[in-house]
Scaffold this motif. Structure first.
Motif, PDB file in Angstrom:
ATOM      1  N   PHE A 140       0.819  -1.211   0.000  1.00  0.00           N
ATOM      2  CA  PHE A 140       0.000   0.000   0.000  1.00  0.00           C
ATOM      3  C   PHE A 140       0.856   1.266   0.000  1.00  0.00           C
ATOM      4  CE2 PHE A 140      -2.694  -3.125   2.371  1.00  0.00           C
ATOM      5  CZ  PHE A 140      -3.637  -3.303   1.365  1.00  0.00           C
ATOM      6  N   GLY A 141       2.165   1.109  -0.045  1.00  0.00           N
ATOM      7  CA  GLY A 141       3.049   2.263  -0.026  1.00  0.00           C
ATOM      8  C   GLY A 141       3.373   2.686   1.395  1.00  0.00           C
ATOM      9  N   SER A 142       3.750   3.946   1.548  1.00  0.00           N
ATOM     10  CA  SER A 142       4.116   4.474   2.859  1.00  0.00           C
ATOM     11  C   SER A 142       2.900   4.494   3.787  1.00  0.00           C
ATOM     12  CB  SER A 142       4.680   5.890   2.712  1.00  0.00           C
ATOM     13  OG  SER A 142       4.822   6.510   3.975  1.00  0.00           O
ATOM     14  N   TRP A 143       3.044   3.972   5.001  1.00  0.00           N
ATOM     15  CA  TRP A 143       1.934   3.971   5.952  1.00  0.00           C
ATOM     16  C   TRP A 143       1.525   5.399   6.310  1.00  0.00           C
ATOM     17  CZ3 TRP A 143       2.031   6.469  10.574  1.00  0.00           C
ATOM     18  CH2 TRP A 143       3.278   6.858  11.077  1.00  0.00           C
ATOM     19  N   LYS A 144       2.505   6.315   6.315  1.00  0.00           N
ATOM     20  CA  LYS A 144       2.190   7.698   6.683  1.00  0.00           C
ATOM     21  C   LYS A 144       1.317   8.361   5.625  1.00  0.00           C
ATOM     22  CE  LYS A 144       4.356  11.756   8.718  1.00  0.00           C
ATOM     23  NZ  LYS A 144       3.382  12.698   8.131  1.00  0.00           N
ATOM     24  N   THR A 145       1.541   8.034   4.357  1.00  0.00           N
ATOM     25  CA  THR A 145       0.673   8.572   3.297  1.00  0.00           C
ATOM     26  C   THR A 145      -0.762   8.090   3.477  1.00  0.00           C
ATOM     27  OG1 THR A 145       2.519   8.647   1.728  1.00  0.00           O
ATOM     28  CG2 THR A 145       0.288   8.662   0.807  1.00  0.00           C
ATOM     29  N   VAL A 146      -0.921   6.812   3.783  1.00  0.00           N
ATOM     30  CA  VAL A 146      -2.264   6.257   3.990  1.00  0.00           C
ATOM     31  C   VAL A 146      -2.917   6.897   5.206  1.00  0.00           C
ATOM     32  CG1 VAL A 146      -3.561   4.118   4.384  1.00  0.00           C
ATOM     33  CG2 VAL A 146      -1.533   4.086   2.929  1.00  0.00           C
ATOM     34  N   TYR A 147      -2.164   7.005   6.295  1.00  0.00           N
ATOM     35  CA  TYR A 147      -2.707   7.610   7.515  1.00  0.00           C
ATOM     36  C   TYR A 147      -3.079   9.066   7.301  1.00  0.00           C
ATOM     37  CZ  TYR A 147      -2.662   9.927  12.048  1.00  0.00           C
ATOM     38  OH  TYR A 147      -2.987  10.708  13.119  1.00  0.00           O
ATOM     39  N   ASP A 148      -2.192   9.840   6.661  1.00  0.00           N
ATOM     40  CA  ASP A 148      -2.462  11.261   6.450  1.00  0.00           C
ATOM     41  C   ASP A 148      -3.688  11.482   5.572  1.00  0.00           C
ATOM     42  OD1 ASP A 148      -0.383  12.072   8.013  1.00  0.00           O
ATOM     43  OD2 ASP A 148       1.029  12.394   6.362  1.00  0.00           O
ATOM     44  N   ARG A 149      -3.870  10.626   4.570  1.00  0.00           N
ATOM     45  CA  ARG A 149      -5.056  10.764   3.705  1.00  0.00           C
ATOM     46  C   ARG A 149      -6.329  10.534   4.516  1.00  0.00           C
ATOM     47  NH1 ARG A 149      -4.889   9.692  -1.791  1.00  0.00           N
ATOM     48  NH2 ARG A 149      -2.696  10.221  -1.527  1.00  0.00           N
ATOM     49  N   HIS A 150      -6.318   9.504   5.351  1.00  0.00           N
ATOM     50  CA  HIS A 150      -7.493   9.216   6.173  1.00  0.00           C
ATOM     51  C   HIS A 150      -7.739  10.331   7.186  1.00  0.00           C
ATOM     52  CE1 HIS A 150     -10.550   7.046   8.306  1.00  0.00           C
ATOM     53  NE2 HIS A 150      -9.827   6.933   9.398  1.00  0.00           N
ATOM     54  N   ARG A 151      -6.681  10.848   7.796  1.00  0.00           N
ATOM     55  CA  ARG A 151      -6.838  11.921   8.770  1.00  0.00           C
ATOM     56  C   ARG A 151      -7.385  13.183   8.119  1.00  0.00           C
ATOM     57  NH1 ARG A 151      -4.053  16.313  10.111  1.00  0.00           N
ATOM     58  NH2 ARG A 151      -2.371  15.775   8.660  1.00  0.00           N
ATOM     59  N   ARG A 152      -6.848  13.535   6.942  1.00  0.00           N
ATOM     60  CA  ARG A 152      -7.286  14.747   6.253  1.00  0.00           C
ATOM     61  C   ARG A 152      -8.750  14.640   5.842  1.00  0.00           C
ATOM     62  NH1 ARG A 152      -4.828  18.843   3.197  1.00  0.00           N
ATOM     63  NH2 ARG A 152      -2.790  17.941   3.607  1.00  0.00           N
ATOM     64  N   TRP A 153      -9.118  13.499   5.262  1.00  0.00           N
ATOM     65  CA  TRP A 153     -10.491  13.338   4.778  1.00  0.00           C
ATOM     66  C   TRP A 153     -11.492  13.169   5.920  1.00  0.00           C
ATOM     67  CZ3 TRP A 153      -9.935   9.696  -0.118  1.00  0.00           C
ATOM     68  CH2 TRP A 153      -9.294  10.423  -1.122  1.00  0.00           C
TER      69      TRP A 153
END
Length: 293
Positions: free
Chosen positions: A55-68
């Motif tokens: 899924f790529g970088s975990w931080k990218t996934v987390y940041d997308r979920h947090r932002r949305w």
């Protein structure tokens, strides 16, 4: 494709409702990969740092979920998916039921202090921010309660997060006030079900007056203590409450909706410190149920 990944049909339903990258400094990482990563964590409940590398970088996934979760993107996507379903006649408005469920909060969910961090370029409070962070303390520890209204096909229409010790009756009106299914062809969004069902916890004079004022037919049993009080008051107590036992049997639909939501481990147990993050997690679970329903 993993068990939690979006199929091609589900992705085609969701793709048109995703936010564009206009106004950002860079380009979004592929939405489908990131959303599949969020769904994987939603189903398994694992820590963000333990996401598989596919899924790529975990931080990218987390940041997308947090932002949305913070800016209301998940809420808008849920309404858009519901609007498509309503246009296709896939929403059962004949019986909408309200209920709630308590979720245990993990020890990592405690300890959030002060305002949430920055969610955009400027400091702004998240859409679903709560000062109490939706955490309540009881003998069993920290708990959060999910209040919801579900349609006749066992899919959630609206969600509301509160501390676990909050009662059901006072939250019925705020829950119903959140029902807003847009009409793709234009016009006012749909806000009223044909019929509302609920258990004894939702029986109160305030709630029944609200439903009569909005001309919403309802099937809510009257507890014995309220029956006794009404009879004691005589003619001032009003007429007996009508009760349709056959319609009340359909209340199991909202209970099945709750079971479907709590099939996601990140919903059954709350891991997020912030209420707006947990609201986004539950909303994404609801979107998945609509895509698969």
């Amino acid at each position: 494709m993993g068990r939690s990944d979006l199929s091609d049909q589900e992705w085609s339903r969701l793709e048109g409702h995703l936010p564009r990258s206009v106004g950002r400094g860079g380009r979004w990482k592929d939405h489908r990969i990131v959303i599949n990563g969020i769904l994987f964590r939603l189903r398994t409940g694992i820590p963000w740092r333990d996401l598989p590398t596919r899924f790529g970088s975990w931080k990218t996934v987390y940041d997308r979920h947090r932002r949305w979760s913070a800016d209301g993107t998940w809420d808008r996507m849920l309404r858009s998916v519901q609007a498509d379903a309503d246009a296709e006649g896939r929403i059962d408005w004949s019986m909408v039921s309200v209920d709630s469920t308590v979720c245990r909060a993990h020890q990592h969910a405690a300890g959030a202090l002060g305002l949430p961090p920055r969610i955009t370029g400027k400091r702004a409070r998240p859409v679903q921010h709560r000062a109490d962070e939706g955490l309540g303390r009881s003998r069993g520890g920290l708990t959060t309660k999910i209040h919801l209204a579900g349609d006749g096909r066992c899919r959630p229409l609206v969600l509301l997060i509160t501390p676990g010790q909050w009662g059901d009756a006072p939250q019925m009106i705020p829950v119903l006030a959140r029902i807003r299914v847009p009409r793709p062809g234009g016009g006012h969004p749909r806000t009223r079900p044909d019929h509302l069902g609920g258990d004894r916890a939702y029986s109160s004079r305030r709630n029944r007056s609200y439903l009569r004022r909005r001309q919403i037919k309802h099937t809510i049993p009257e507890p014995r203590n309220q029956q006794t009080t009404r009879r004691r008051r005589g003619s001032k107590g009003g007429r007996p409450i009508g009760f349709d036992r056959a319609r009340y049997a359909r209340r199991n639909e909202v209970e099945r909706t709750i079971l479907a939501l709590k099939g996601f481990r990140a919903v059954a147990t709350r891991y997020e410190k912030r209420a707006y993050m947990f609201h986004g997690t539950v909303t994404l679970a609801a979107i998945w149920l609509w895509l698969r329903g």
